[in-house]
Write an enzyme that holds these catalytic residues in place. Structure first.
Site, PDB file in Angstrom:
ATOM      1  N   TYR A   1       0.840  -1.225   0.093  1.00  0.00           N
ATOM      2  CA  TYR A   1      -0.034  -0.015  -0.012  1.00  0.00           C
ATOM      3  C   TYR A   1       0.982   1.289   0.057  1.00  0.00           C
ATOM      4  CZ  TYR A   1      -3.543  -3.372   1.276  1.00  0.00           C
ATOM      5  OH  TYR A   1      -4.612  -4.523   1.460  1.00  0.00           O
TER       6      TYR A   1
ATOM      7  N   HIS B   1      -0.097 -12.012   0.689  1.00  0.00           N
ATOM      8  CA  HIS B   1      -1.065 -11.044  -0.083  1.00  0.00           C
ATOM      9  C   HIS B   1      -1.235 -11.348  -1.443  1.00  0.00           C
ATOM     10  CE1 HIS B   1      -1.607  -6.293  -0.478  1.00  0.00           C
ATOM     11  NE2 HIS B   1      -2.654  -7.089  -0.730  1.00  0.00           N
TER      12      HIS B   1
END
Ligand code: NAD
Length: 308
Positions: free
Chosen positions: A56, A120
């Site tokens: 992110y 992820h």
């Protein structure tokens, strides 16, 4: 705030949790001080589960979150981050990279341990590598006390079954699969319950589709999905209701989901979201909005390798 136990981990997590991806300016340019205030507002209002990733904002979200968590007793929050995804097209699930990645995250986040480390978006990797190499590497870190529990995240639902049929993980994080426009996660819940896996639902606002601002430019949904959600948002506005409120209440009403992650870098949104939780869901409006969304219900976009 209501709390639930996250599967067999024993972790007690708030039903509404905080998704820190906006701290990496993924939806709009975010002021760091405002981002930090948002984290503090969430903690003050009883939100104790926080999810982030090195991906992110290309480490920016973890860095801002680390500053926000400075000085807060480590036992006051349950912290989840991820390994394996480092850019839009940059994935590395090797033992060496994920081991180094955890050390980097510990430094950026300023913490001695991570409660939940998640692989992820595993649909972009080789699932057998995740089972045979990534998860065993994370188990070694678990033995060293650097991480407490291990989870997996991604968009296609069958990846969760594939991994859980081959190894043991503590949680799954599914996104955009339990919201007003898509409820496919419900089909997987009995299997997850049988395995006593923690169930984390992310993106109840469908990454912005179910907001008045609408989806960001990078949103992968089709034009048909975007336009239909925009029509639903306009209908809610005409009734004097913010569609984000209905979307949040809808997602939170499912008792089988242990926690629902909402992202924002705006303290006011956190306050609104917590207040909305206490209000009753308008069943009549829900039925009308579901009717508008019916043509695109359960439509999704492709993510990851074709075989996954
Ligand atoms: P979301 O559905 O939570 O939507 C976020 C958007 O909604 C932001 O633009 C935010 O400003 C807006 N918003 C939030 N509260 C609002 C309110 N009260 N009124 C109006 N707008 C509001 O999507 P998300 O942030 O992508 O998902 C939540 C979190 O889940 C992420 O931050 C991340 O931590 C996690 N997540 C993980 C994965 C993964 O692991 N693959 C994928 C998606 C999300």
């Amino acid at each position: 705030m209501e709390y639930r136990i996250l599967g067999k981990t024993g972790l007690r997590v708030s039903v509404l949790s905080y998704g820190a991806s906006p701290l990496g300016s993924v939806f709009r340019e975010v002021d760091e001080a405002e981002g930090i205030r948002t984290v503090h507002t969430a903690l003050d209002l009883g939100i104790n589960f926080i999810d982030v990733s090195p991906y992110y904002g290309l480490t920016r979200a973890e860095t801002v979150l680390g500053k926000a968590l400075r000085g807060i007793p480590r036992t006051q929050y349950v912290l989840a981050t991820k390994v394996g995804r480092y850019g839009d097209q940059e994935f590395d699930f090797s033992a060496a990279r994920v081991t180094a990645s955890v050390e980097e995250s510990l430094r950026r986040l300023n913490v001695p341990y991570i409660d939940l480390i998640q692989c992820h978006d595993i649909e972009f990797g080789d699932l057998d590598q995740v089972v045979n190499e990534t998860i065993p590497a994370l188990r070694r870190l678990q033995q060293q006390g650097k991480v407490r529990f291990i989870g997996i995240t991604g968009l296609p639902l069958k990846i969760f079954r594939y991994v859980l049929e081959r190894t043991d993980v503590d949680s799954i994080l599914s996104y955009c699969r339990y919201a007003l426009n898509n409820t496919q996660l419900v089909d997987l819940i009995p299997f997850l319950q049988e395995k006593q896996v923690g169930i984390i639902n992310a993106s109840p606002l469908s990454m912005g589709l179910l907001t008045n601002r609408g989806a960001p430019a990078w949103h992968p949904a089709s034009e048909e999905i975007k336009q239909t959600c925009a029509r639903a948002a306009a209908f809610c506005r005409e009734q004097g209701v913010d569609i984000a409120k209905l979307a949040l209440q809808f997602a939170l009403a499912n008792p089988d989901i242990h926690t629902t992650l909402v992202g924002t870098a705006n303290p006011e949104n956190i306050r609104k979201n917590v207040a909305w939780m206490e209000e009753p869901l308008d069943e009549e409006l829900l039925a009308q909005v579901q009717q508008i969304l019916a043509p695109i219900h359960n439509q999704i976009w492709l993510s990851g390798r074709p075989e996954n």
